[in-house]
Design an enzyme around this catalytic site. Sequence first.
Site, PDB file in Angstrom:
ATOM      1  N   HIS A   8      13.176-103.918  73.061  1.00 41.59           N
ATOM      2  CA  HIS A   8      13.751-103.001  74.057  1.00 41.59           C
ATOM      3  C   HIS A   8      14.816-103.617  74.950  1.00 41.59           C
ATOM      4  CE1 HIS A   8      10.874 -99.619  73.542  1.00 41.59           C
ATOM      5  NE2 HIS A   8      10.073-100.589  73.141  1.00 41.59           N
ATOM      6  N   ARG A  61      15.746 -97.597  87.329  1.00 42.01           N
ATOM      7  CA  ARG A  61      15.477 -98.854  88.010  1.00 42.01           C
ATOM      8  C   ARG A  61      16.789 -99.471  88.513  1.00 42.01           C
ATOM      9  NH1 ARG A  61      10.205-101.090  87.838  1.00 42.01           N
ATOM     10  NH2 ARG A  61      11.158-102.905  88.811  1.00 42.01           N
ATOM     11  N   LYS A  84      22.916-102.172  85.397  1.00 43.99           N
ATOM     12  CA  LYS A  84      22.983-100.704  85.447  1.00 43.99           C
ATOM     13  C   LYS A  84      24.080-100.232  86.410  1.00 43.99           C
ATOM     14  CE  LYS A  84      18.036-100.198  84.326  1.00 43.99           C
ATOM     15  NZ  LYS A  84      17.950 -99.394  83.097  1.00 43.99           N
ATOM     16  N   THR A 129      17.109 -93.561  78.667  1.00 37.27           N
ATOM     17  CA  THR A 129      16.512 -92.273  78.290  1.00 37.27           C
ATOM     18  C   THR A 129      16.787 -91.221  79.354  1.00 37.27           C
ATOM     19  OG1 THR A 129      14.426 -93.193  79.111  1.00 37.27           O
ATOM     20  CG2 THR A 129      14.692 -93.054  76.725  1.00 37.27           C
ATOM     21  N   LYS A 147      17.504 -87.068  79.162  1.00 38.90           N
ATOM     22  CA  LYS A 147      16.824 -86.061  79.989  1.00 38.90           C
ATOM     23  C   LYS A 147      17.862 -85.236  80.745  1.00 38.90           C
ATOM     24  CE  LYS A 147      13.039 -89.302  80.254  1.00 38.90           C
ATOM     25  NZ  LYS A 147      12.578 -90.536  80.922  1.00 38.90           N
TER      26      LYS A 147
HETATM   27  C1  26V Z   1      12.773-106.860  81.787  1.00 36.57           C
HETATM   28  C2  26V Z   1      13.140-107.897  82.605  1.00 36.57           C
HETATM   29  C3  26V Z   1      12.189-108.999  82.820  1.00 36.57           C
HETATM   30  C4  26V Z   1      12.713-110.194  83.485  1.00 36.57           C
HETATM   31  C5  26V Z   1      14.065-110.168  84.096  1.00 36.57           C
HETATM   32  C6  26V Z   1      14.859-108.939  84.059  1.00 36.57           C
HETATM   33  C7  26V Z   1      14.402-107.867  83.184  1.00 36.57           C
HETATM   34  C8  26V Z   1      15.235-106.810  82.916  1.00 36.57           C
HETATM   35  C9  26V Z   1      14.850-105.787  82.107  1.00 36.57           C
HETATM   36  C10 26V Z   1      13.620-105.807  81.530  1.00 36.57           C
HETATM   37  C11 26V Z   1      13.262-104.653  80.681  1.00 36.57           C
HETATM   38  C12 26V Z   1      12.481-104.945  79.487  1.00 36.57           C
HETATM   39  C13 26V Z   1      12.305-103.870  78.515  1.00 36.57           C
HETATM   40  C14 26V Z   1      12.712-102.484  78.906  1.00 36.57           C
HETATM   41  O1  26V Z   1      12.130-101.856  79.745  1.00 36.57           O
HETATM   42  N1  26V Z   1      13.726-101.956  78.241  1.00 36.57           N
HETATM   43  C15 26V Z   1      14.175-100.592  78.395  1.00 36.57           C
HETATM   44  O2  26V Z   1      13.553 -99.831  77.369  1.00 36.57           O
HETATM   45  C16 26V Z   1      13.939 -98.463  77.389  1.00 36.57           C
HETATM   46  C17 26V Z   1      13.131 -97.760  76.315  1.00 36.57           C
HETATM   47  O3  26V Z   1      13.488 -98.228  75.065  1.00 36.57           O
HETATM   48  C18 26V Z   1      15.425 -98.343  77.162  1.00 36.57           C
HETATM   49  O4  26V Z   1      15.786 -96.980  77.235  1.00 36.57           O
HETATM   50  C19 26V Z   1      16.199 -99.139  78.211  1.00 36.57           C
HETATM   51  O5  26V Z   1      17.564 -99.114  77.913  1.00 36.57           O
HETATM   52  C20 26V Z   1      15.679-100.567  78.243  1.00 36.57           C
HETATM   53  O6  26V Z   1      16.265-101.290  79.313  1.00 36.57           O
END
Ligand code: 26V
Length: 808
Positions: A359, A548, A553, A655, A659
């Site tokens: 993701h 978020r 973003k 997503t 929406k």
């Molecule tokens: C995790 C972390 C952890 C440490 C530091 C910064 C950071 C930044 C982002 C994340 C997100 C991890 C995974 C996530 O939530 N991805 C999201 O997944 C959605 C569903 O597939 C997608 O629509 C989003 O674009 C994606 O950011």
Amino acid sequence: MTTIFQDKEQFIDEYRLVVKAFTGKSFEEAGATDRYQALARLIAGHARDIASESFTESSRKHKKRVYYFSIEFLIGRLLDNYLLNFGIRDLVAEALADMGADLDELCELEPDPALGNGGLGRLAACFLDSMAHEGIAGYGNGMRYRYGLFKQEIVNGRQHEVADEWLSGGYPWEVRRQDRAVRIGFGGHVVTREKNGRQVYSVEGASEVLAVPYDIPVVGFGGKTVNKLRVWSAEPAEEHFDLETFNHGDYARADADRANAEAISAILYPNDQGEHGRLLRLKQEYLFVAAGISSLLRTYREEYGSDWAHLSDRVAIHTNDTHPAMCGPELMRVLLDEEGLEWDEAWEIVTKTVSFTNHTILPEALERWPIDTFSRLLPRIYQIIEEINRRWAESFDTAAEGWQEHFRNTAILWDGEVRMANLSVICSHSINGVAKLHTEILESTVLRDFYALTPKKFNNKTNGISPRRFLAEANPGYASLISSAIGTGWLDDASELERLLPFKQDAAFLEKVGATKLENKARLARYVKRETGLVIDPASIFDVQVKRFHAYKRQLLNVFKVIDLYQRLTTDPNTTIEPTTFIFSGKAASSYTFAKEVIRLINSVADVVNKDPRVNELIKVCFIPNFRVSNAQLIYPAAEISEQISTAGKEASGTSNMKLMMNGALTLGTLDGANIEIVDLAGRENEGIFGLTKPEVQELKDKGNYLAWDLLNDDPERLGRVVGSLTDGTFSKLSGGFESIRNEVMINNDPDLVLLDFHSYVDAFEKLNHDWANRTLWNRRALHNTAMSGWFSSDRTIREYRDEIWGA
Ligand code: 26V
């Protein structure tokens, strides 16, 4: 449509009985909360009856069962959704009205469980909805956090985090399944014995906790299939209450075992840098994986005995990101140590059963654990990972040129760390990204060495959203307008929304499209007034960015646009704009300083702009606190402009873009994530596309000659003035200036290219903004977006997973 009540009278009779049984009071005596609790329990009871029928039916038909492992499920409120899915929303609303109660009021009393951070968790919830709708025997497996993601309060413009006590009033949808509790061991050491000429491994000296499952029904639209979401709570394995210590007055120590065990499921970790290396997080990951694997194997054993060789014909295990990466090693452990299989046999079963979705490509988000932490907490799992890694190394042809580099990039154990993404890939038969561009980036960069070895394992599954929750339930006015035109078939098959296309020529219909939007904006304005006191005008354009807070973003780009407009409107009489309300909502991880400063900046700009009589009839800035599924359902339907402005290449999918599109908003966005598919479907002319593309961003990075100062020096009038306002006192009255944001842009050289995309962004905004003057044309484009959004139904996504990954 399966119906659970023949008529209103039957419903009322049953409901009265449940109110009495649950509260001891008559319906008339019961308060609103009791009425809500009883109603939810009544519906949950029926849902569970159907769930057991669905389960039996799947057994009878030998249906493949899909287990969706996710450390987050952002399910939202369930009452309204399940009434809709059972097709009894109107019946229940009328019955309650007859009884002198109001359904909407009762629905509002439901807690909104915040068991997820954002897109990833909500996607998991939409997938549960769609699996049930598609009649797949699909089950969620996750964590039951006592405290969900923090509640956000805004004080002097700043985000404050408050504990989210969603369970304090009781949660009527769950049932505790003590009978299915599983013991989970941490620590200890591995002992090896010989048994029948074979090495047998076990762990001694581990300390155990009890994983207790709670089941929540998942009602599919049409009510025919009801599945389950199973979430695990950690408790002490034995009651070790120390009466003597207690009697000596040391209450906390007397109950220390309980406190230590319960800590594991106490909180949901926010996705920030801080989570890495935290032991509790690793315990959470192993707990829900090991408990989930044990529980699904128990079901399999009950149905098929110990016929492990056929496990992958009957079971699919899907891992949502790397948090459940231990599914592979844990399944290996059970097959080897408890079922006595040989390595090769077990490995084939594992790799045919497990699949994986990535993701994010952000390097800082890729999960890694220090080997010493990991091996101490999970010695046997670590040993198995070592063996997987050893065999992986062995599989390389050491005569081939460059094999060392390929191994270095794909190894699970490297540099003192366990690399969870590589573990996930190696244990899986399928690896997918979540939008076209994202999958291409995975294949060509992050996972390119894996892609070179096994290109066939890679595939794309563009994300989707539930049209029931995010259109039918969130936007009832628009939904009934749509149904009046094309019938209700779109609820089952969202591609039918395309049948709206002919109505683009129907002026009266387009006017109604505009009228429902206006009602939704008035509804949101009432909510904003109630929550914040701010008055916003439903007659202005609602420009919405809700997600978020993260640098990539680029909420900062959005607020720079607002500052620029403010400065031009107050200094340049030629500036024209249609009245616009800029709406922001979202949380920042508690330790993410930059993101929190952007929130404070937005609120500080709002404080100045909204009070300035020179502009506040034209522009307003509105920050809606505590973004969550329930208020998202009020915000999406009210939006006209959907801000999807990430730096190209960084947003895996998004997503909220889907929406908002489904609810008739036009996308103001970069060619990133699923925005690309939005443009492919709806046409560039129906959106506002701007900014650098992913290849252009790449070229810039490769050249390495981007200098933020150049852009500032070239444009002192506008960019210079915007950046200057961060530190010259213009917005510092509320709670101080914004030196750190200025430094990020100017000293840290604008890592997310905010300055570079600024002008094309503001131009694209102004174009859309002026287009609004012709309301017929606007409503036509809005309707066009809705009509073309059906492909983004998570039903479509889930059918692709079913056909191309799970074979269910
Ligand atoms: C995790 C972390 C952890 C440490 C530091 C910064 C950071 C930044 C982002 C994340 C997100 C991890 C995974 C996530 O939530 N991805 C999201 O997944 C959605 C569903 O597939 C997608 O629509 C989003 O674009 C994606 O950011």
